[in-house]
Design a protein around this motif. Structure first.
Motif, PDB file in Angstrom:
ATOM      1  N   GLY A 128      -0.711   7.434   1.386  1.00  0.00           N
ATOM      2  CA  GLY A 128      -1.508   6.290   0.952  1.00  0.00           C
ATOM      3  C   GLY A 128      -2.216   5.637   2.121  1.00  0.00           C
ATOM      4  N   ALA A 129      -3.326   4.975   1.798  1.00  0.00           N
ATOM      5  CA  ALA A 129      -4.109   4.312   2.850  1.00  0.00           C
ATOM      6  C   ALA A 129      -4.588   2.946   2.365  1.00  0.00           C
ATOM      7  N   GLY A 130      -3.835   2.349   1.441  1.00  0.00           N
ATOM      8  CA  GLY A 130      -4.190   1.030   0.914  1.00  0.00           C
ATOM      9  C   GLY A 130      -3.576  -0.080   1.762  1.00  0.00           C
ATOM     10  N   GLY A 131      -3.517  -1.276   1.189  1.00  0.00           N
ATOM     11  CA  GLY A 131      -3.035  -2.447   1.923  1.00  0.00           C
ATOM     12  C   GLY A 131      -1.593  -2.292   2.392  1.00  0.00           C
ATOM     13  N   SER A 132      -0.736  -1.772   1.529  1.00  0.00           N
ATOM     14  CA  SER A 132       0.675  -1.643   1.917  1.00  0.00           C
ATOM     15  C   SER A 132       0.833  -0.584   2.992  1.00  0.00           C
ATOM     16  N   ALA A 133       0.125   0.535   2.845  1.00  0.00           N
ATOM     17  CA  ALA A 133       0.222   1.606   3.839  1.00  0.00           C
ATOM     18  C   ALA A 133      -0.177   1.081   5.214  1.00  0.00           C
ATOM     19  N   SER A 151      -3.585  10.971   2.364  1.00  0.00           N
ATOM     20  CA  SER A 151      -4.078  10.160   1.248  1.00  0.00           C
ATOM     21  C   SER A 151      -5.182  10.873   0.497  1.00  0.00           C
ATOM     22  N   ARG A 152      -5.558  10.295  -0.634  1.00  0.00           N
ATOM     23  CA  ARG A 152      -6.508  10.928  -1.555  1.00  0.00           C
ATOM     24  C   ARG A 152      -7.950  10.840  -1.059  1.00  0.00           C
ATOM     25  N   THR A 153      -8.370   9.656  -0.658  1.00  0.00           N
ATOM     26  CA  THR A 153      -9.782   9.449  -0.321  1.00  0.00           C
ATOM     27  C   THR A 153      -9.970   9.624   1.185  1.00  0.00           C
ATOM     28  N   GLN A 154     -10.745  10.626   1.561  1.00  0.00           N
ATOM     29  CA  GLN A 154     -10.831  11.026   2.967  1.00  0.00           C
ATOM     30  C   GLN A 154     -11.295   9.891   3.878  1.00  0.00           C
ATOM     31  N   GLU A 155     -12.372   9.220   3.495  1.00  0.00           N
ATOM     32  CA  GLU A 155     -12.962   8.234   4.416  1.00  0.00           C
ATOM     33  C   GLU A 155     -11.985   7.084   4.684  1.00  0.00           C
ATOM     34  N   LYS A 156     -11.380   6.605   3.596  1.00  0.00           N
ATOM     35  CA  LYS A 156     -10.417   5.495   3.714  1.00  0.00           C
ATOM     36  C   LYS A 156      -9.205   5.927   4.559  1.00  0.00           C
ATOM     37  N   GLY A 157      -8.720   7.124   4.287  1.00  0.00           N
ATOM     38  CA  GLY A 157      -7.560   7.636   5.022  1.00  0.00           C
ATOM     39  C   GLY A 157      -7.869   7.827   6.495  1.00  0.00           C
ATOM     40  N   ALA A 185       3.423   5.122  -0.209  1.00  0.00           N
ATOM     41  CA  ALA A 185       2.757   3.814  -0.323  1.00  0.00           C
ATOM     42  C   ALA A 185       1.508   3.943  -1.192  1.00  0.00           C
ATOM     43  N   THR A 186       1.501   4.962  -2.077  1.00  0.00           N
ATOM     44  CA  THR A 186       0.477   5.004  -3.121  1.00  0.00           C
ATOM     45  C   THR A 186       1.084   4.364  -4.369  1.00  0.00           C
ATOM     46  N   SER A 187       0.252   4.156  -5.389  1.00  0.00           N
ATOM     47  CA  SER A 187       0.806   3.626  -6.635  1.00  0.00           C
ATOM     48  C   SER A 187       1.192   4.750  -7.600  1.00  0.00           C
ATOM     49  N   LEU A 188       1.174   5.991  -7.125  1.00  0.00           N
ATOM     50  CA  LEU A 188       1.568   7.126  -7.983  1.00  0.00           C
ATOM     51  C   LEU A 188       3.049   7.009  -8.349  1.00  0.00           C
ATOM     52  N   GLY A 189       3.328   7.108  -9.641  1.00  0.00           N
ATOM     53  CA  GLY A 189       4.713   7.005 -10.103  1.00  0.00           C
ATOM     54  C   GLY A 189       5.027   5.659 -10.715  1.00  0.00           C
ATOM     55  N   MET A 190       4.066   4.711 -10.555  1.00  0.00           N
ATOM     56  CA  MET A 190       4.265   3.358 -11.106  1.00  0.00           C
ATOM     57  C   MET A 190       4.031   3.396 -12.627  1.00  0.00           C
ATOM     58  N   ALA A 191       4.828   2.620 -13.370  1.00  0.00           N
ATOM     59  CA  ALA A 191       4.635   2.532 -14.821  1.00  0.00           C
ATOM     60  C   ALA A 191       3.207   2.041 -15.099  1.00  0.00           C
ATOM     61  N   ASP A 212      10.264   5.081  -1.511  1.00  0.00           N
ATOM     62  CA  ASP A 212       9.147   4.827  -2.428  1.00  0.00           C
ATOM     63  C   ASP A 212       8.994   3.319  -2.516  1.00  0.00           C
ATOM     64  N   ILE A 213       7.781   2.800  -2.287  1.00  0.00           N
ATOM     65  CA  ILE A 213       7.629   1.334  -2.373  1.00  0.00           C
ATOM     66  C   ILE A 213       7.306   0.882  -3.796  1.00  0.00           C
ATOM     67  N   VAL A 214       7.031   1.826  -4.686  1.00  0.00           N
ATOM     68  CA  VAL A 214       6.868   1.477  -6.102  1.00  0.00           C
ATOM     69  C   VAL A 214       8.217   0.955  -6.610  1.00  0.00           C
ATOM     70  N   ASN A 235      14.670   2.669  -2.453  1.00  0.00           N
ATOM     71  CA  ASN A 235      13.730   2.306  -3.522  1.00  0.00           C
ATOM     72  C   ASN A 235      12.866   1.095  -3.144  1.00  0.00           C
ATOM     73  N   GLY A 236      11.894   0.786  -4.004  1.00  0.00           N
ATOM     74  CA  GLY A 236      10.908  -0.255  -3.706  1.00  0.00           C
ATOM     75  C   GLY A 236      11.477  -1.662  -3.673  1.00  0.00           C
ATOM     76  N   LEU A 237      12.668  -1.832  -4.240  1.00  0.00           N
ATOM     77  CA  LEU A 237      13.264  -3.163  -4.214  1.00  0.00           C
ATOM     78  C   LEU A 237      13.620  -3.578  -2.790  1.00  0.00           C
TER      79      LEU A 237
HETATM   80  P1  NDP Z   1      -3.760  -0.408  -2.807  1.00  0.00           P
HETATM   81  O1  NDP Z   1      -4.574  -0.442  -4.064  1.00  0.00           O
HETATM   82  O2  NDP Z   1      -4.211  -1.149  -1.630  1.00  0.00           O
HETATM   83  O3  NDP Z   1      -3.555   1.139  -2.363  1.00  0.00           O
HETATM   84  C1  NDP Z   1      -3.172   2.106  -3.308  1.00  0.00           C
HETATM   85  C2  NDP Z   1      -3.055   3.479  -2.634  1.00  0.00           C
HETATM   86  O4  NDP Z   1      -2.612   4.379  -3.652  1.00  0.00           O
HETATM   87  C3  NDP Z   1      -4.370   4.010  -2.100  1.00  0.00           C
HETATM   88  O5  NDP Z   1      -4.158   4.759  -0.929  1.00  0.00           O
HETATM   89  C4  NDP Z   1      -4.832   4.924  -3.236  1.00  0.00           C
HETATM   90  O6  NDP Z   1      -5.583   6.032  -2.825  1.00  0.00           O
HETATM   91  C5  NDP Z   1      -3.512   5.467  -3.736  1.00  0.00           C
HETATM   92  N1  NDP Z   1      -3.626   5.962  -5.102  1.00  0.00           N
HETATM   93  C6  NDP Z   1      -3.736   5.229  -6.232  1.00  0.00           C
HETATM   94  N2  NDP Z   1      -3.822   6.053  -7.304  1.00  0.00           N
HETATM   95  C7  NDP Z   1      -3.753   7.319  -6.811  1.00  0.00           C
HETATM   96  C8  NDP Z   1      -3.798   8.606  -7.406  1.00  0.00           C
HETATM   97  N3  NDP Z   1      -3.921   8.749  -8.723  1.00  0.00           N
HETATM   98  N4  NDP Z   1      -3.711   9.684  -6.601  1.00  0.00           N
HETATM   99  C9  NDP Z   1      -3.576   9.556  -5.256  1.00  0.00           C
HETATM  100  N5  NDP Z   1      -3.531   8.359  -4.632  1.00  0.00           N
HETATM  101  C10 NDP Z   1      -3.619   7.256  -5.399  1.00  0.00           C
HETATM  102  O7  NDP Z   1      -2.298  -0.850  -3.280  1.00  0.00           O
HETATM  103  P2  NDP Z   1      -1.079  -1.409  -2.410  1.00  0.00           P
HETATM  104  O8  NDP Z   1      -1.039  -0.698  -1.124  1.00  0.00           O
HETATM  105  O9  NDP Z   1      -1.113  -2.885  -2.411  1.00  0.00           O
HETATM  106  O10 NDP Z   1       0.160  -0.988  -3.343  1.00  0.00           O
HETATM  107  C11 NDP Z   1       0.553   0.353  -3.544  1.00  0.00           C
HETATM  108  C12 NDP Z   1       1.829   0.391  -4.377  1.00  0.00           C
HETATM  109  O11 NDP Z   1       2.874  -0.262  -3.689  1.00  0.00           O
HETATM  110  C13 NDP Z   1       1.762  -0.314  -5.730  1.00  0.00           C
HETATM  111  O12 NDP Z   1       2.460   0.477  -6.661  1.00  0.00           O
HETATM  112  C14 NDP Z   1       2.470  -1.622  -5.526  1.00  0.00           C
HETATM  113  O13 NDP Z   1       3.086  -2.098  -6.696  1.00  0.00           O
HETATM  114  C15 NDP Z   1       3.515  -1.217  -4.514  1.00  0.00           C
HETATM  115  N6  NDP Z   1       3.926  -2.318  -3.635  1.00  0.00           N
HETATM  116  C16 NDP Z   1       5.253  -2.474  -3.371  1.00  0.00           C
HETATM  117  C17 NDP Z   1       5.678  -3.455  -2.501  1.00  0.00           C
HETATM  118  C18 NDP Z   1       7.123  -3.622  -2.215  1.00  0.00           C
HETATM  119  O14 NDP Z   1       7.484  -4.596  -1.553  1.00  0.00           O
HETATM  120  N7  NDP Z   1       7.991  -2.744  -2.670  1.00  0.00           N
HETATM  121  C19 NDP Z   1       4.729  -4.360  -1.821  1.00  0.00           C
HETATM  122  C20 NDP Z   1       3.343  -4.089  -2.152  1.00  0.00           C
HETATM  123  C21 NDP Z   1       2.976  -3.101  -3.040  1.00  0.00           C
HETATM  124  P3  NDP Z   1      -7.035   5.949  -2.118  1.00  0.00           P
HETATM  125  O15 NDP Z   1      -6.708   5.807  -0.660  1.00  0.00           O
HETATM  126  O16 NDP Z   1      -7.636   7.241  -2.500  1.00  0.00           O
HETATM  127  O17 NDP Z   1      -7.713   4.744  -2.715  1.00  0.00           O
END
Ligand code: NDP
Length: 273
Positions: A128-133, A151-157, A185-191, A212-214, A235-237
């Motif tokens: 993952g390359a989002g905010g949490s990652a 991560s999925r999206t090359q430029e962001k990663g 740190a992706t949201s894959l696997g989240m309900a 898993d942070i989910v 686990n994410g807790l």
């Molecule tokens: P962001 O939206 O900032 O990042 C989400 C990441 O997940 C991105 O890298 C995105 O990929 C990737 N992603 C989403 N869908 C897919 C998919 N179908 N295939 C591949 N990659 C995918 O979210 P956050 O970083 O804020 O949160 C991520 C997860 O972490 C959430 O489930 C959130 O609930 C959980 N979380 C848990 C915390 C904890 O304390 N346990 C704290 C904060 C969040 P791409 O780079 O391509 O956009």
């Protein structure tokens, strides 16, 4: 909880905040220690006006969540250096109208992993390359781990990998990597898509510890398969709990009642009888 004229106010600011578990966790902690403090949800759209309001109302501390973790930074009086490097703030500490910004997400992730493995010198594959990652990646480097991002999206990663000074590969190639630790740190696997996992079951034997942070569900498919493959799992807790414990300690100067906070979270997630 008895509210009176001396009750101090804390809260969480985000949009939306209606599903946040933080009020249960922090009110549980305040109650357990008999502190005259209360923690409320603040659904905020206009960050600038909210920050003025926090000062004007004498609010003592605030958790910041999506989508305001970056936007609050323009309205601070001081900023923790690690939060500055991460580029995101999840905690506000307010004293005499002055707002200090900090980030405890990385502390939460590091503490959760450190219960299973020494991070100094450990190799980590971070998915993952989002905010949490971003916060987790900075934190792992602070702790002396070495990092690869997939991560999925090359430029962001690649942007994040450049910022962190580590290598990047497409998520589809994560199955070929061996490391001490795997962090999802992706949201894959989240309900409601709990049938998804970011990595093939066969690849999980390549890791000692899988986090898993989910946290909805707590037993994600990834963690179930990692357990079956003989990995230690986190686990994410754990991250949620320990980032909250670090916030509590910044606000009160007291040691956080971690077990009470854990039980409050489990109850909120429907995991306690
Ligand atoms: P962001 O939206 O900032 O990042 C989400 C990441 O997940 C991105 O890298 C995105 O990929 C990737 N992603 C989403 N869908 C897919 C998919 N179908 N295939 C591949 N990659 C995918 O979210 P956050 O970083 O804020 O949160 C991520 C997860 O972490 C959430 O489930 C959130 O609930 C959980 N979380 C848990 C915390 C904890 O304390 N346990 C704290 C904060 C969040 P791409 O780079 O391509 O956009």
């Amino acid at each position: 909880m008895r509210i009176n004229g001396a009750t101090e106010l804390y809260g969480i600011m985000g949009n939306p905040v209606v599903h946040s578990l933080s009020p249960a966790m922090h009110n549980g902690a305040f109650g357990a220690l008999g502190l005259n403090k209360v923690y409320l949800p603040f659904g905020v759209q206009d960050v600038a006006r909210a920050m003025t309001g926090l000062r004007a109302l004498g609010i003592k501390g605030v958790s910041v969540t999506i989508p305001h973790k970056q936007a609050v930074m323009a309205h601070l009086d001081s900023l923790d250096p690690v939060a500055e490097k991460i580029g995101a703030v999840n905690t506000l500490v307010i004293n005499n109208n002055a707002i200090h910004g900090a980030n405890t997400d990385w502390l939460g992730a590091n503490r959760a992993l450190s219960e299973k493995i020494n991070l100094q010198g450990a190799s980590v594959l971070l998915l993952g390359a989002g905010g949490s990652a971003r916060a987790i990646g900075f934190g792992l480097l602070e702790a002396g781990a070495s990092l690869t991002i997939a991560s999925r999206t090359q430029e962001k990663g690649q942007d994040l990998a450049k910022l962190l000074g580590c290598s990047w590969l497409p998520l589809a190639e994560a199955d070929n990597i061996t490391a001490d630790i795997l962090v999802n740190a992706t949201s894959l696997g989240m309900a409601p898509q709990q049938e998804l996992s970011p990595i093939a079951r066969e690849a999980l034997a390549n890791f000692q510890v899988v986090m898993d942070i989910v946290y909805a569900p707590l037993a994600t498919r990834l963690l179930q398969e990692a357990g079956q493959a003989g990995c230690q799992t986190v686990n994410g807790l754990a991250m949620l709990l320990y980032q909250g414990a670090a916030q509590f300690e910044l606000w009160t100067g007291l040691q956080a009642p971690v077990e009470v906070m854990r039980q409050s979270l489990l109850t909120s997630l429907g995991c306690n009888p």
